[in-house]
Design an enzyme around this catalytic site. Structure first.
Site, mmCIF file in Angstrom:
data_model
loop_
_atom_site.group_PDB
_atom_site.id
_atom_site.type_symbol
_atom_site.label_atom_id
_atom_site.label_comp_id
_atom_site.label_asym_id
_atom_site.label_seq_id
_atom_site.Cartn_x
_atom_site.Cartn_y
_atom_site.Cartn_z
ATOM 1 N N HIS A 265 0.814 -1.222 0.000
ATOM 2 C CA HIS A 265 0.000 0.000 0.000
ATOM 3 C C HIS A 265 0.846 1.270 0.000
ATOM 4 O O HIS A 265 0.342 2.346 -0.303
ATOM 5 C CB HIS A 265 -1.051 -0.011 1.125
ATOM 6 C CG HIS A 265 -0.553 0.403 2.475
ATOM 7 N ND1 HIS A 265 -0.226 -0.499 3.457
ATOM 8 C CD2 HIS A 265 -0.346 1.620 3.011
ATOM 9 C CE1 HIS A 265 0.172 0.168 4.537
ATOM 10 N NE2 HIS A 265 0.095 1.452 4.293
ATOM 11 N N ASP B 260 -0.035 -7.474 1.507
ATOM 12 C CA ASP B 260 0.459 -6.097 1.583
ATOM 13 C C ASP B 260 1.991 -6.073 1.644
ATOM 14 O O ASP B 260 2.575 -5.576 2.603
ATOM 15 C CB ASP B 260 -0.177 -5.383 2.788
ATOM 16 C CG ASP B 260 -0.008 -3.871 2.725
ATOM 17 O OD1 ASP B 260 0.446 -3.364 1.675
ATOM 18 O OD2 ASP B 260 -0.330 -3.202 3.731
ATOM 19 N N GLN C 23 0.564 6.171 11.397
ATOM 20 C CA GLN C 23 0.719 6.643 10.017
ATOM 21 C C GLN C 23 2.153 7.037 9.711
ATOM 22 O O GLN C 23 2.779 7.758 10.486
ATOM 23 C CB GLN C 23 -0.189 7.839 9.764
ATOM 24 C CG GLN C 23 -1.473 7.440 9.037
ATOM 25 C CD GLN C 23 -2.323 6.556 9.857
ATOM 26 O OE1 GLN C 23 -2.657 6.908 10.970
ATOM 27 N NE2 GLN C 23 -2.683 5.423 9.331
ATOM 28 N N GLY C 24 2.608 6.582 8.587
ATOM 29 C CA GLY C 24 3.976 6.867 8.173
ATOM 30 C C GLY C 24 4.945 5.760 8.537
ATOM 31 O O GLY C 24 6.073 5.735 8.058
ATOM 32 N N ASP C 25 4.511 4.868 9.405
ATOM 33 C CA ASP C 25 5.350 3.719 9.764
ATOM 34 C C ASP C 25 5.155 2.560 8.804
ATOM 35 O O ASP C 25 5.925 1.592 8.818
ATOM 36 C CB ASP C 25 5.009 3.225 11.181
ATOM 37 C CG ASP C 25 5.456 4.198 12.243
ATOM 38 O OD1 ASP C 25 6.516 4.812 12.070
ATOM 39 O OD2 ASP C 25 4.728 4.338 13.254
ATOM 40 N N SER C 26 4.122 2.623 8.027
ATOM 41 C CA SER C 26 3.797 1.507 7.138
ATOM 42 C C SER C 26 4.987 1.064 6.310
ATOM 43 O O SER C 26 5.805 1.886 5.881
ATOM 44 C CB SER C 26 2.674 1.896 6.191
ATOM 45 O OG SER C 26 1.454 1.747 6.848
HETATM 46 N N1 ARG Z 1 -1.259 2.459 7.290
HETATM 47 C C1 ARG Z 1 -0.327 3.163 8.104
HETATM 48 C C2 ARG Z 1 0.721 3.751 7.186
HETATM 49 O O1 ARG Z 1 0.491 3.805 5.994
HETATM 50 C C3 ARG Z 1 0.171 2.314 9.222
HETATM 51 C C4 ARG Z 1 -0.900 2.117 10.200
HETATM 52 C C5 ARG Z 1 -0.533 1.239 11.288
HETATM 53 N N2 ARG Z 1 -1.574 1.341 12.254
HETATM 54 C C6 ARG Z 1 -1.550 0.789 13.447
HETATM 55 N N3 ARG Z 1 -2.525 1.013 14.264
HETATM 56 N N4 ARG Z 1 -0.568 0.014 13.781
HETATM 57 O O2 ARG Z 1 1.700 4.303 7.628
#
Ligand code: ARG
Length: 270
Positions: free
Chosen positions: A86, A132, A222-225
Site C-alpha cells: 500500500h 500487503d 501513520q507513516g510507519d507503514s
Molecule cells: N497504514 C499506516 C501507514 O500507511 C500504518 C498504520 C498502522 N496502524 C496501526 N494502528 N498500527 O503508515
C-alpha cells in the site's frame, strides 16, 4: 498528467473505502489523511523511544521526489528493500527514494538511493485483504547490513507473546505529526483469536499478524507503514494497518512476512 489524475482517483477511492471500513491503514504515498475517527495519517510509532539508526541499519525510509518521508522499509539485500504494497502501489520508481542511515530526517546523514523497480504482490488490492508486501530494487548496492526474512522454520516467532520490535519515523499519535527521529518500541505478538476478535473477517491469519498490548498505548502509526517488525533477528512483519493507533483492543496489523517468504525471496534474488 494522466498519472497524476489516476493517482488522485485512487487516493479518493481508497480514502472512501477506509472511511467505510473505519480503518486507518491507508495513508501511504502522500494520500490526504482520511478524517477522524476513521483513521488518518496515524502517528509514527506511538509510545516509543529514540532509536540509534546504527543499531538498526536495515531500517530505511521511503521518500518522494521532494524528500518527504511517507513510509518505512527494510533492507533485505544490498539493493533490495521490503515494504508494504500500500506504500508503493501505483507509484513510479522515478519518484521514489530509499534513505538509509538517516536517523534525523532533517539531517543529510546516510545514503539516498533511487528506485529502479517496484514489485507489488500481484494479489494485492488493499491492506485489509492481505498481500500487503512489495519489493523495491535500488540503483546501487548499499553497504549497510541487511535483515533476514522470517522463513518456513520461523513459525515460533509468531507465537502470542513474542516480543517484537517495531521501528519508524511515523506519527506519534493518531492524527499527530510525524516524528523527526527514528523511533522504536516493543510490542507483544497477539494470538489469532485476539486479533480476529478485534477485526473480524478483516483479519486474515495467513496474511497478517497483530501485535500490541490489550490496553493499547504502544503501536505503529501513520507513516510507519512498510517498516520492520523484528523478532529473533528476523523480519517477521511489515507495518500494514490498524484502527486508529495504539487504541485498547485494536492491535497493529502487520503483513505476515513468513507467508510470503517464497515469493519475496524470488523477487529479492531476481
Ligand atoms: N497504514 C499506516 C501507514 O500507511 C500504518 C498504520 C498502522 N496502524 C496501526 N494502528 N498500527 O503508515
Amino acid at each position: 498528467m494522466a498519472e497524476t489524475l489516476r493517482r488522485l482517483i485512487r487516493v479518493v477511492f481508497v480514502a472512501l473505502a477506509a472511511a467505510l471500513l473505519g480503518l486507518s491503514n491507508l495513508s501511504a504515498a502522500g494520500a490526504a489523511p482520511p478524517p477522524e475517527p476513521s483513521g488518518d495519517a496515524s502517528p509514527m510509532i506511538v509510545g516509543g523511544t529514540r532509536a540509534n539508526v546504527n543499531e538498526y541499519p536495515w531500517t530505511v525510509f521511503l521518500a518522494n521526489s521532494s524528500n518527504f518521508q511517507f513510509c518505512g522499509g527494510t533492507l533485505v539485500k544490498a539493493n533490495k528493500v521490503v515494504t508494504a504494497a500500500h506504500c508503493v502501489s501505483g507509484r513510479s520508481p522515478s519518484s521514489t527514494r530509499v534513505v538509509q542511515g538517516r536517523e534525523d530526517k532533517q539531517s543529510s546523514a546516510g545514503v539516498v538511493a533511487n528506485v529502479t523497480k517496484i514489485w507489488v504482490h500481484p494479489s494485492y488490492s488493499t491492506a485489509t485483504r492481505g498481500y500487503d508486501v512489495a519489493v523495491l530494487t535500488l540503483d546501487r548496492n548499499l553497504t549497510a547490513s541487511t535483515l533476514p526474512l522470517a522463513g518456513p522454520s520461523d513459525g515460533a516467532l509468531y507465537a502470542a507473546g513474542t516480543q517484537a520490535t517495531i521501528l519508524g519515523w511515523g506519527t506519534t499519535s493518531s492524527g499527530g505529526s510525524a516524528s523527526r527521529y527514528l523511533l522504536k518500541a516493543t510490542v507483544p505478538v497477539t494470538s489469532d483469536a485476539t486479533c480476529g476478535k478485534a477485526y473480524g473477517s478483516s483479519y486474515i491469519s495467513s496474511a497478517m499478524v497483530c501485535a500490541g498490548y490489550p490496553q493499547g498505548g504502544v503501536d505503529t502509526c501513520q507513516g510507519d507503514s512498510g517498516g520492520p517488525m523484528v523478532a529473533g533477528g528476523k523480519l517477521i512483519g511489515a507495518t500494514s494497518w490498524g484502527r486508529g493507533c495504539a487504541q485498547a483492543g485494536y492491535p497493529g496489523v502487520y503483513a505476515r512476512v513468513m507467508s510470503y517468504h517464497t515469493v519475496l525471496t524470488q523477487q529479492i534474488n531476481s
